[in-house]
Design a protein around this motif. Structure first.
Motif, PDB file in Angstrom:
ATOM      1  N   ALA A 121     -36.052  56.766 -19.695  1.00  0.00           N
ATOM      2  CA  ALA A 121     -37.353  57.368 -19.376  1.00  0.00           C
ATOM      3  C   ALA A 121     -38.215  57.461 -20.630  1.00  0.00           C
ATOM      4  O   ALA A 121     -39.440  57.287 -20.568  1.00  0.00           O
ATOM      5  CB  ALA A 121     -37.156  58.755 -18.758  1.00  0.00           C
ATOM      6  N   MET A 122     -37.587  57.711 -21.775  1.00  0.00           N
ATOM      7  CA  MET A 122     -38.324  57.808 -23.034  1.00  0.00           C
ATOM      8  C   MET A 122     -38.584  56.436 -23.659  1.00  0.00           C
ATOM      9  O   MET A 122     -39.580  56.248 -24.345  1.00  0.00           O
ATOM     10  CB  MET A 122     -37.549  58.672 -24.034  1.00  0.00           C
ATOM     11  N   PHE A 123     -37.673  55.494 -23.437  1.00  0.00           N
ATOM     12  CA  PHE A 123     -37.734  54.170 -24.051  1.00  0.00           C
ATOM     13  C   PHE A 123     -37.377  53.134 -22.986  1.00  0.00           C
ATOM     14  O   PHE A 123     -36.292  52.569 -22.982  1.00  0.00           O
ATOM     15  CB  PHE A 123     -36.754  54.140 -25.226  1.00  0.00           C
ATOM     16  N   PRO A 124     -38.310  52.918 -22.021  1.00  0.00           N
ATOM     17  CA  PRO A 124     -37.997  52.025 -20.898  1.00  0.00           C
ATOM     18  C   PRO A 124     -37.759  50.587 -21.351  1.00  0.00           C
ATOM     19  O   PRO A 124     -38.488  50.074 -22.196  1.00  0.00           O
ATOM     20  CB  PRO A 124     -39.225  52.120 -19.999  1.00  0.00           C
ATOM     21  N   PRO A 125     -36.741  49.952 -20.762  1.00  0.00           N
ATOM     22  CA  PRO A 125     -36.454  48.570 -21.140  1.00  0.00           C
ATOM     23  C   PRO A 125     -37.481  47.578 -20.596  1.00  0.00           C
ATOM     24  O   PRO A 125     -37.737  46.553 -21.208  1.00  0.00           O
ATOM     25  CB  PRO A 125     -35.073  48.308 -20.547  1.00  0.00           C
ATOM     26  N   ARG A 126     -38.049  47.875 -19.467  1.00  0.00           N
ATOM     27  CA  ARG A 126     -39.007  46.972 -18.837  1.00  0.00           C
ATOM     28  C   ARG A 126     -40.337  47.704 -18.678  1.00  0.00           C
ATOM     29  O   ARG A 126     -40.405  48.736 -18.029  1.00  0.00           O
ATOM     30  CB  ARG A 126     -38.476  46.505 -17.479  1.00  0.00           C
ATOM     31  N   VAL A 127     -41.398  47.140 -19.290  1.00  0.00           N
ATOM     32  CA  VAL A 127     -42.698  47.814 -19.258  1.00  0.00           C
ATOM     33  C   VAL A 127     -43.802  46.961 -18.646  1.00  0.00           C
ATOM     34  O   VAL A 127     -44.942  47.392 -18.563  1.00  0.00           O
ATOM     35  CB  VAL A 127     -43.128  48.277 -20.678  1.00  0.00           C
ATOM     36  N   HIS A 128     -43.470  45.753 -18.227  1.00  0.00           N
ATOM     37  CA  HIS A 128     -44.490  44.856 -17.682  1.00  0.00           C
ATOM     38  C   HIS A 128     -44.278  44.565 -16.208  1.00  0.00           C
ATOM     39  O   HIS A 128     -44.590  43.485 -15.721  1.00  0.00           O
ATOM     40  CB  HIS A 128     -44.529  43.553 -18.493  1.00  0.00           C
ATOM     41  N   GLY A 129     -43.700  45.532 -15.491  1.00  0.00           N
ATOM     42  CA  GLY A 129     -43.524  45.382 -14.055  1.00  0.00           C
ATOM     43  C   GLY A 129     -42.325  44.562 -13.630  1.00  0.00           C
ATOM     44  O   GLY A 129     -42.207  44.222 -12.455  1.00  0.00           O
ATOM     45  N   GLU A 130     -41.444  44.222 -14.575  1.00  0.00           N
ATOM     46  CA  GLU A 130     -40.241  43.486 -14.198  1.00  0.00           C
ATOM     47  C   GLU A 130     -39.395  44.373 -13.285  1.00  0.00           C
ATOM     48  O   GLU A 130     -39.348  45.574 -13.450  1.00  0.00           O
ATOM     49  CB  GLU A 130     -39.404  43.117 -15.441  1.00  0.00           C
ATOM     50  N   PRO A 131     -38.712  43.758 -12.320  1.00  0.00           N
ATOM     51  CA  PRO A 131     -37.902  44.563 -11.399  1.00  0.00           C
ATOM     52  C   PRO A 131     -36.679  45.162 -12.107  1.00  0.00           C
ATOM     53  O   PRO A 131     -36.111  44.548 -13.009  1.00  0.00           O
ATOM     54  CB  PRO A 131     -37.463  43.565 -10.326  1.00  0.00           C
ATOM     55  N   GLU A 132     -36.313  46.345 -11.699  1.00  0.00           N
ATOM     56  CA  GLU A 132     -35.097  46.978 -12.200  1.00  0.00           C
ATOM     57  C   GLU A 132     -33.910  46.273 -11.552  1.00  0.00           C
ATOM     58  O   GLU A 132     -33.915  46.048 -10.337  1.00  0.00           O
ATOM     59  CB  GLU A 132     -35.079  48.465 -11.847  1.00  0.00           C
ATOM     60  N   PRO A 133     -32.884  45.910 -12.325  1.00  0.00           N
ATOM     61  CA  PRO A 133     -31.740  45.203 -11.731  1.00  0.00           C
ATOM     62  C   PRO A 133     -31.110  45.903 -10.516  1.00  0.00           C
ATOM     63  O   PRO A 133     -30.820  45.215  -9.530  1.00  0.00           O
ATOM     64  CB  PRO A 133     -30.763  45.069 -12.903  1.00  0.00           C
ATOM     65  N   PRO A 134     -30.916  47.239 -10.522  1.00  0.00           N
ATOM     66  CA  PRO A 134     -30.332  47.841  -9.314  1.00  0.00           C
ATOM     67  C   PRO A 134     -31.232  47.692  -8.079  1.00  0.00           C
ATOM     68  O   PRO A 134     -30.735  47.519  -6.964  1.00  0.00           O
ATOM     69  CB  PRO A 134     -30.157  49.316  -9.684  1.00  0.00           C
ATOM     70  N   GLU A 135     -32.542  47.725  -8.275  1.00  0.00           N
ATOM     71  CA  GLU A 135     -33.459  47.548  -7.152  1.00  0.00           C
ATOM     72  C   GLU A 135     -33.438  46.105  -6.656  1.00  0.00           C
ATOM     73  O   GLU A 135     -33.472  45.851  -5.455  1.00  0.00           O
ATOM     74  CB  GLU A 135     -34.870  47.976  -7.549  1.00  0.00           C
ATOM     75  N   ALA A 136     -33.355  45.166  -7.591  1.00  0.00           N
ATOM     76  CA  ALA A 136     -33.254  43.751  -7.203  1.00  0.00           C
ATOM     77  C   ALA A 136     -31.947  43.508  -6.444  1.00  0.00           C
ATOM     78  O   ALA A 136     -31.925  42.770  -5.456  1.00  0.00           O
ATOM     79  CB  ALA A 136     -33.335  42.864  -8.446  1.00  0.00           C
ATOM     80  N   LEU A 137     -30.873  44.156  -6.879  1.00  0.00           N
ATOM     81  CA  LEU A 137     -29.590  44.027  -6.185  1.00  0.00           C
ATOM     82  C   LEU A 137     -29.679  44.618  -4.779  1.00  0.00           C
ATOM     83  O   LEU A 137     -29.159  44.035  -3.820  1.00  0.00           O
ATOM     84  CB  LEU A 137     -28.476  44.709  -6.975  1.00  0.00           C
ATOM     85  N   ALA A 138     -30.360  45.743  -4.639  1.00  0.00           N
ATOM     86  CA  ALA A 138     -30.516  46.366  -3.317  1.00  0.00           C
ATOM     87  C   ALA A 138     -31.206  45.399  -2.354  1.00  0.00           C
ATOM     88  O   ALA A 138     -30.780  45.250  -1.199  1.00  0.00           O
ATOM     89  CB  ALA A 138     -31.299  47.669  -3.425  1.00  0.00           C
ATOM     90  N   GLU A 139     -32.249  44.720  -2.823  1.00  0.00           N
ATOM     91  CA  GLU A 139     -32.942  43.764  -1.960  1.00  0.00           C
ATOM     92  C   GLU A 139     -32.068  42.546  -1.663  1.00  0.00           C
ATOM     93  O   GLU A 139     -32.090  42.021  -0.549  1.00  0.00           O
ATOM     94  CB  GLU A 139     -34.263  43.336  -2.589  1.00  0.00           C
TER      95      GLU A 139
END
Length: 155
Positions: free
Chosen positions: A33-51
Motif C-alpha cells: 500500500a505504501m510502495f505499490p509494485p504496479r502503478v500504471h494500471g497493470e493487473p494484480e496477479p491474484p485478480e488475473a488468476l481469479a479471471e
C-alpha cells in the motif's frame, strides 16, 4: 522421534506457520500500500488468476474480492508450509525468514506467475515492480519467521 511426537510437532509447525502466514500477508499488503509494485494500471496477479479460473472477465468488486481471497489463502498456505518445513529443516529459517521471503518471491513473481501469463517475465518488469516485490516479500518472510517462532514457543 516417535510417530506421535512427530505428528504433534508437524501439527504445531503447521498451525504456527498458518498464523504467521496470515500476519505476514497483512504486513506485505501494508508495504504494498505504501510502495505499490504496479502503478500504471497493470493487473494484480491474484485478480488475473481469479479471471483465469472463472474463464471470463469479472466485475471490479468480484475481481477484487476474489483476488484478495487468493492472496490471503496463498499467504496462509505458504506460511503453513514454511512452519512445517521449519520443524524438520531448521535451516529454512536462516536470516530470520529473509531467505524464505525472497525464495517465495523467486518462485512466484519471477517464475510461476510469468509462466502462467499472470505477470510479465522478470526481465520485463519495471525496476519499481521488482524492488517493491522484493521489499514486500522480504517483510513477509521476516514477519512470518518472527510470528512463527513466537507462536511455536507458545504451543
Amino acid at each position: 522421534m516417535s510417530e506421535t511426537t512427530a505428528g504433534r510437532s508437524l501439527a504445531k509447525g503447521l498451525l504456527a506457520g498458518l498464523v504467521a502466514g496470515l500476519v505476514a500477508t497483512a504486513a506485505k499488503l501494508c508495504v504494498e500500500a505504501m510502495f505499490p509494485p504496479r502503478v500504471h494500471g497493470e493487473p494484480e496477479p491474484p485478480e488475473a488468476l481469479a479471471e483465469k479460473i472463472a474463464g471470463h472477465s469479472l466485475d471490479r468488486d468480484t475481481k477484487r474480492m476474489a483476488g484478495q481471497a487468493i492472496h490471503w489463502g496463498f499467504g496462509a498456505a505458504a506460511g503453513a508450509a514454511y512452519g512445517a518445513l521449519a520443524e524438520y529443516y531448521p535451516a529454512a529459517t536462516d536470516k530470520e525468514g529473509a531467505t524464505f521471503g525472497l525464495t517465495l518471491m523467486t518462485l512466484t513473481h519471477e517464475t510461476t506467475l510469468p509462466a502462467m501469463e499472470l505477470a510479465e517475465p522478470a526481465e520485463d518488469q519495471s525496476i519499481r515492480e521488482r524492488t517493491s516485490e522484493a521489499t514486500s516479500h522480504l517483510v513477509y518472510g521476516l514477519v512470518a519467521e518472527g510470528v512463527r517462532k513466537f507462536i511455536r514457543r507458545m504451543l
